[in-house]
Design a protein around this motif. Structure first.
Motif, short mmCIF file in Angstrom:
data_model
loop_
_atom_site.label_atom_id
_atom_site.label_comp_id
_atom_site.label_asym_id
_atom_site.label_seq_id
_atom_site.Cartn_x
_atom_site.Cartn_y
_atom_site.Cartn_z
N HIS A 1 -3.71 -13.29 6.44
CA HIS A 1 -3.52 -12.08 5.61
C HIS A 1 -2.47 -11.14 6.21
N GLU B 1 -8.13 -4.73 -4.54
CA GLU B 1 -9.38 -3.97 -4.75
C GLU B 1 -10.20 -4.71 -5.81
N SER B 2 -11.29 -5.33 -5.35
CA SER B 2 -12.05 -6.23 -6.22
C SER B 2 -12.52 -5.57 -7.52
N ARG B 3 -12.90 -4.30 -7.44
CA ARG B 3 -13.42 -3.64 -8.66
C ARG B 3 -12.30 -3.37 -9.66
N HIS C 1 -3.13 -5.66 3.14
CA HIS C 1 -3.64 -6.95 3.64
C HIS C 1 -5.14 -7.19 3.45
N THR C 2 -5.63 -6.82 2.26
CA THR C 2 -7.06 -7.07 2.00
C THR C 2 -7.22 -8.29 1.08
N ILE C 3 -8.42 -8.82 1.14
CA ILE C 3 -8.84 -9.93 0.29
C ILE C 3 -10.01 -9.41 -0.56
N PRO C 4 -10.07 -9.65 -1.81
CA PRO C 4 -9.15 -10.49 -2.60
C PRO C 4 -7.88 -9.75 -3.05
N1 LIG Z 1 -12.61 -2.48 -1.20
C1 LIG Z 1 -11.93 -3.73 -0.98
C2 LIG Z 1 -12.35 -4.29 0.38
C3 LIG Z 1 -11.51 -5.47 0.74
C4 LIG Z 1 -11.71 -5.89 2.19
O1 LIG Z 1 -11.78 -5.04 3.10
N2 LIG Z 1 -11.77 -7.21 2.41
C5 LIG Z 1 -11.91 -7.72 3.74
C6 LIG Z 1 -12.55 -9.08 3.70
S1 LIG Z 1 -14.15 -8.99 2.96
C7 LIG Z 1 -10.52 -7.87 4.33
O2 LIG Z 1 -9.59 -8.17 3.61
N3 LIG Z 1 -10.36 -7.70 5.64
C8 LIG Z 1 -9.11 -7.92 6.31
C9 LIG Z 1 -8.27 -6.69 6.48
O3 LIG Z 1 -8.61 -5.61 5.93
O4 LIG Z 1 -7.27 -6.78 7.19
C10 LIG Z 1 -12.24 -4.70 -2.11
O5 LIG Z 1 -13.32 -4.63 -2.68
O6 LIG Z 1 -11.38 -5.53 -2.45
#
Ligand SMILES: N[C@@H](CCC(=O)N[C@@H](CS)C(=O)NCC(=O)O)C(=O)O
Length: 198
Positions: free
Chosen positions: A23, A49-51, A35-38
């Protein structure tokens, strides 16, 4: 992933291995600097942002608007639940379990108390309602069931929350044809197995 199935959409899933830093590559950061998933790529339209992704998918591809109604007041209730999830429920859940899951620490009693306080709010929101925003399933239920599934998998005592327990059973049943056990329950079990190793 469950919402995509409810909508009859086929996802081309790409596994992004955080442990290997997938990521943080220049390509991923160009797509999503946070850099978040998804992260979703719908023919070049990028969204994270999943929502927000769920709301977009219903707006763009829903056969009708029942999962995220266009009626201003009905939608406002769903937005309130989603904001409660991202701003209150999820952070309190993460504060409670992140240190236990990933740093091998003991559960902090203050954080347990806070978690119970938040579950009390959820209990109140469900008073007299089968689903979080009223009579039928919406993206608020699909979002919030993820955290509740994890709490249940970790053995957090949900029994004081009768409305939450009933809603949990009802929503699981509603989502089972769309992969609840395979997607959400399985994810909770994987996380719970980290907990048991400690
Ligand atoms: N609020 C965000 C949270 C996303 C999030 O923090 N995902 C985690 C994995 S569950 C992630 O990507 N972590 C890696 C990072 O932030 O670098 C969403 O719902 O999409």
């Amino acid at each position: 992933m469950m919402l995509a199935r409810v909508l009859g959409l086929e996802l081309d899933l790409v596994l992004t291995n955080i442990m290997e830093g997938a990521h943080m590559t220049p390509e991923y950061l160009k797509m999503n600097p946070q850099h978040t998933i998804p992260t979703m790529d719908d023919n070049g339209f990028i969204l994270w942002e999943s929502r927000a992704i769920m709301a977009y998918l219903v707006n763009a591809y829903g056969r009708d608007d029942s999962l995220y109604p266009r009626n201003p007041r009905q939608r406002a209730i769903i937005d309130q639940r989603l904001n409660f999830d991202v701003g209150t429920l999820s952070p309190v859940y993460l504060n409670l379990y992140r240190p236990v899951l990933f740093q091998g620490e003991e559960m902090n009693e203050e954080n347990v108390k806070k978690m119970n306080e938040i579950l009390g709010y959820l209990e109140g929101m469900l008073e007299g309602k089968p689903f979080l925003a009223g009579d039928n399933l919406t993206i608020a239920d699909i979002s919030i069931i993820v955290t509740v599934t994890n709490l249940d998998a970790f053995g957090f005592d949900l029994s004081p929350y009768e409305n939450v327990m009933k809603w949990f059973e009802r929503t699981k049943k509603e989502l089972e044809p769309y992969g609840y056990t395979e997607i959400d329950h399985a994810g909770g079990q994987i996380l719970a197995s980290f907990l048991k190793k400690e």
